[in-house]
Design an enzyme around this catalytic site. Structure first.
Site, PDB file in Angstrom:
ATOM      1  CG  ASN A 160       8.144   9.874   3.082  1.00  0.00           C
ATOM      2  OD1 ASN A 160       9.405   9.825   3.072  1.00  0.00           O
ATOM      3  ND2 ASN A 160       7.567   8.837   2.570  1.00  0.00           N
ATOM      4  CG  ASP A 187       0.826   4.768   5.325  1.00  0.00           C
ATOM      5  OD1 ASP A 187       1.547   3.837   5.372  1.00  0.00           O
ATOM      6  OD2 ASP A 187       0.944   5.645   6.063  1.00  0.00           O
ATOM      7  CE  LYS A 192       3.880  20.287 -16.191  1.00  0.00           C
ATOM      8  NZ  LYS A 192       4.585  21.102 -16.890  1.00  0.00           N
ATOM      9  N   PRO A 201       0.651  -1.764  -0.417  1.00  0.00           N
ATOM     10  CG  PRO A 201       2.083  -3.049  -1.501  1.00  0.00           C
ATOM     11  CD  PRO A 201       1.252  -1.997  -1.673  1.00  0.00           C
ATOM     12  CB  ILE A 250       7.016  -3.702   2.163  1.00  0.00           C
ATOM     13  CG1 ILE A 250       6.730  -3.278   1.056  1.00  0.00           C
ATOM     14  CG2 ILE A 250       8.320  -4.730   1.928  1.00  0.00           C
ATOM     15  CD1 ILE A 250       7.550  -2.193   0.243  1.00  0.00           C
ATOM     16  CG  PHE A 305      12.959   1.858  11.824  1.00  0.00           C
ATOM     17  CD1 PHE A 305      13.799   0.723  11.625  1.00  0.00           C
ATOM     18  CD2 PHE A 305      13.823   3.128  12.301  1.00  0.00           C
ATOM     19  CE1 PHE A 305      15.108   0.818  12.045  1.00  0.00           C
ATOM     20  CE2 PHE A 305      14.896   3.136  12.736  1.00  0.00           C
ATOM     21  CZ  PHE A 305      15.989   1.804  12.577  1.00  0.00           C
TER      22      PHE A 305
HETATM   23  O1  C5P Z   1       2.265   1.285  10.148  1.00  0.00           O
HETATM   24  P1  C5P Z   1       3.681   1.993   9.946  1.00  0.00           P
HETATM   25  O2  C5P Z   1       3.819   2.449   8.319  1.00  0.00           O
HETATM   26  O3  C5P Z   1       3.988   3.113  10.814  1.00  0.00           O
HETATM   27  O4  C5P Z   1       4.932   0.969  10.040  1.00  0.00           O
HETATM   28  C1  C5P Z   1       6.216   1.438   9.929  1.00  0.00           C
HETATM   29  C2  C5P Z   1       7.012   0.316   9.660  1.00  0.00           C
HETATM   30  O5  C5P Z   1       6.440  -0.754   8.629  1.00  0.00           O
HETATM   31  C3  C5P Z   1       8.297   0.561   9.175  1.00  0.00           C
HETATM   32  O6  C5P Z   1       9.329  -0.571   9.437  1.00  0.00           O
HETATM   33  C4  C5P Z   1       8.236   0.620   7.629  1.00  0.00           C
HETATM   34  O7  C5P Z   1       9.276   0.292   6.647  1.00  0.00           O
HETATM   35  C5  C5P Z   1       7.155  -0.653   7.323  1.00  0.00           C
HETATM   36  N1  C5P Z   1       6.311  -0.413   6.441  1.00  0.00           N
HETATM   37  C6  C5P Z   1       6.393  -1.225   5.077  1.00  0.00           C
HETATM   38  N2  C5P Z   1       5.317  -0.971   4.221  1.00  0.00           N
HETATM   39  C7  C5P Z   1       4.243  -0.214   4.063  1.00  0.00           C
HETATM   40  C8  C5P Z   1       4.375   0.750   5.404  1.00  0.00           C
HETATM   41  C9  C5P Z   1       5.326   0.403   6.275  1.00  0.00           C
HETATM   42  O8  C5P Z   1       6.869  -2.049   5.005  1.00  0.00           O
HETATM   43  N3  C5P Z   1       3.441  -0.090   3.409  1.00  0.00           N
END
Ligand code: C5P
Length: 410
Positions: A216, A285, A295, A311, A313, A329
């Protein structure tokens, strides 16, 4: 209800700028101007050889203050008053610091006004070395710098690059704006002294095949700015970062990762003993269910990828039996407040930082809203570094309260 975070009272009010003999003295004039413009009272002291490169009148005009050059000044108004200078300032910054001056202060000499002030002081001393590459590399200079470090003197730079003598290498003084930033940073209150802070930053990269992947547009700038502000607040910072183009931040333990699973693994490795976890990373996600080692060759017609969920995190950390203080965030493209609050509840976070993705990703400035148990705190547009400083201040306050509450519940 909107609340305001206490307006930052400037922590730096009065600086003694020491200028020693080197071509970079002309850059010190720009530094004096910058510091004065930001409201700092700059008192300049120049060595005799500095005056051969730039005139004292330049600094006098830029700072609006008299410039001191002579230990033996007998003018009644100035007599001894200049010796007191080091007792009335928040810090002494020597820029440029020549090899000769470094040698003199490393050995506790007081053979001119500036060296005397460095010796007769209780405030922090910072130096910005500037010299030719060979002088910098000379073991005598390095030995002197080690002595100064051991004495608690902070050394800013130098940088590498083209030098006035035509050579290329280490020894260039940092640019004035870098020195101004470093000075403010060094003098920040140590609100997170000795706290262990983990910051995740940047995007993740989920491989499709050997050369392609899903990522991203997160730049990592916010996470790196927060890591820097936390270091400046006295924390031990581990920065776990996805791929970015940002230079390695000073004084952090930087761990580079690619995918969300890599990031989770490193977070698991580092999390025990963490006091605060700040999850700034834009974690993907989804990942590709079966990334190919080779490739993938182009074929006619449609091509589909099966994705599986990554996951969460932050959720993993906030659900630990004894979680650190967790900050999340949320970059949203719409319904910021509603989405941010529901994320905060869902992930069990004492603090969540919300922003509009379209206004923040990749930019140097941003607006933020902080959501916590007490309400929401909008932070009007400012550089990510300034926002990071405000955020760290708020985190330190909430963290302290949470620890007090923990103790009173024991
Ligand atoms: O649910 P969303 O992705 O919008 O949540 C954002 C927050 O969750 C951010 O702090 C991001 O660093 C954390 N996050 C994470 N692992 C994921 C998705 C988001 O730690 N797979």
């Amino acid at each position: 209800m909107n609340r305001t975070i206490g307006k930052e009272s400037s922590t730096v009010r009065r600086i003694l700028l020491g200028v020693t003999g080197g071509v970079a003295a002309y850059k010190a004039a720009e530094l004096a101007r910058m510091l004065t413009q930001s409201g700092i009272d700059v008192q300049t002291v120049m060595t005799e050889s500095a005056c051969r490169f730039v005139g004292p009148v330049t600094f006098q005009s830029l700072t609006g203050n008299p410039v001191y050059t002579d230990l033996w000044e007998t003018n009644a108004a100035a007599n001894m008053a200049h010796i007191n200078l080091s007792r009335t300032v928040d810090a002494i910054l020597i820029a440029p610091a020549s090899a000769d001056f470094i040698a003199r202060i490393a050995n506790g000499m007081a053979d001119d006004l500036l060296a005397t002030l460095c010796l007769a002081r209780e405030c922090p001393l910072m130096i910005a070395p500037a010299m030719n590459r060979q002088m910098w590399e000379n073991p005598a200079t390095q030995r002197n710098l080690d002595l100064l470090r051991a004495d608690g003197v902070t050394i800013f730079g130098p940088a590498s690059g083209e030098q006035a003598c035509g050579e290329v290498g280490m020894g260039r003084m940092l640019e004035p704006f870098e020195l101004a930033d470093a000075l403010y940073g060094e003098l920040q209150p140590k609100l997170l002294k000795n706290k262990n802070v983990i910051v995740t930053a940047g995007p993740t990269y989920e491989a499709i095949d050997a050369v392609r992947g899903i990522t991203n547009i997160s730049s990592g700038k916010m996470g790196y700015a927060i890591a820097r502000a936390a270091v400046e607040a006295g924390a031990n910072v581990t920065l776990i970062s996805g791929p970015t183009c940002i230079n390695e931040p000073v004084d952090t333990k930087l761990i580079k990762v690619m995918s969300a699973n890599d990031m989770l693994e490193k977070v698991r490795d580092e999390i025990s003993g963490a006091d605060i976890f700040i999850s700034v990373a834009a974690v993907a996600d989804y990942r590709v269910a079966k990334p190919q080692e080779q490739k993938i060759k182009r074929t006619e017609g449609a091509f589909s990828l099966l994705l599986e969920s990554n996951p969460d995190i932050l959720k993993f950390v906030s659900n630990l039996s004894e979680p650190p203080f967790c900050v999340g965030f949320a970059a949203e493209t719409e319904n910021l407040e509603h989405n941010a609050e529901s994320k905060r509840k869902n992930k069990k976070l004492p603090l969540l930082v919300g922003n509009l993705a379209q206004n923040v990703i990749g930019t140097d400035e941003c607006e933020l809203i902080l959501f916590d148990d007490e309400g929401k705190y909008p932070l009007s547009k400012a550089t990510k570094y300034k926002q990071a400083q405000k955020l760290i201040k708020h985190i330190a306050k909430l963290y302290k309260t949470s620890k007090k509450n923990d103790n009173s519940n024991d």
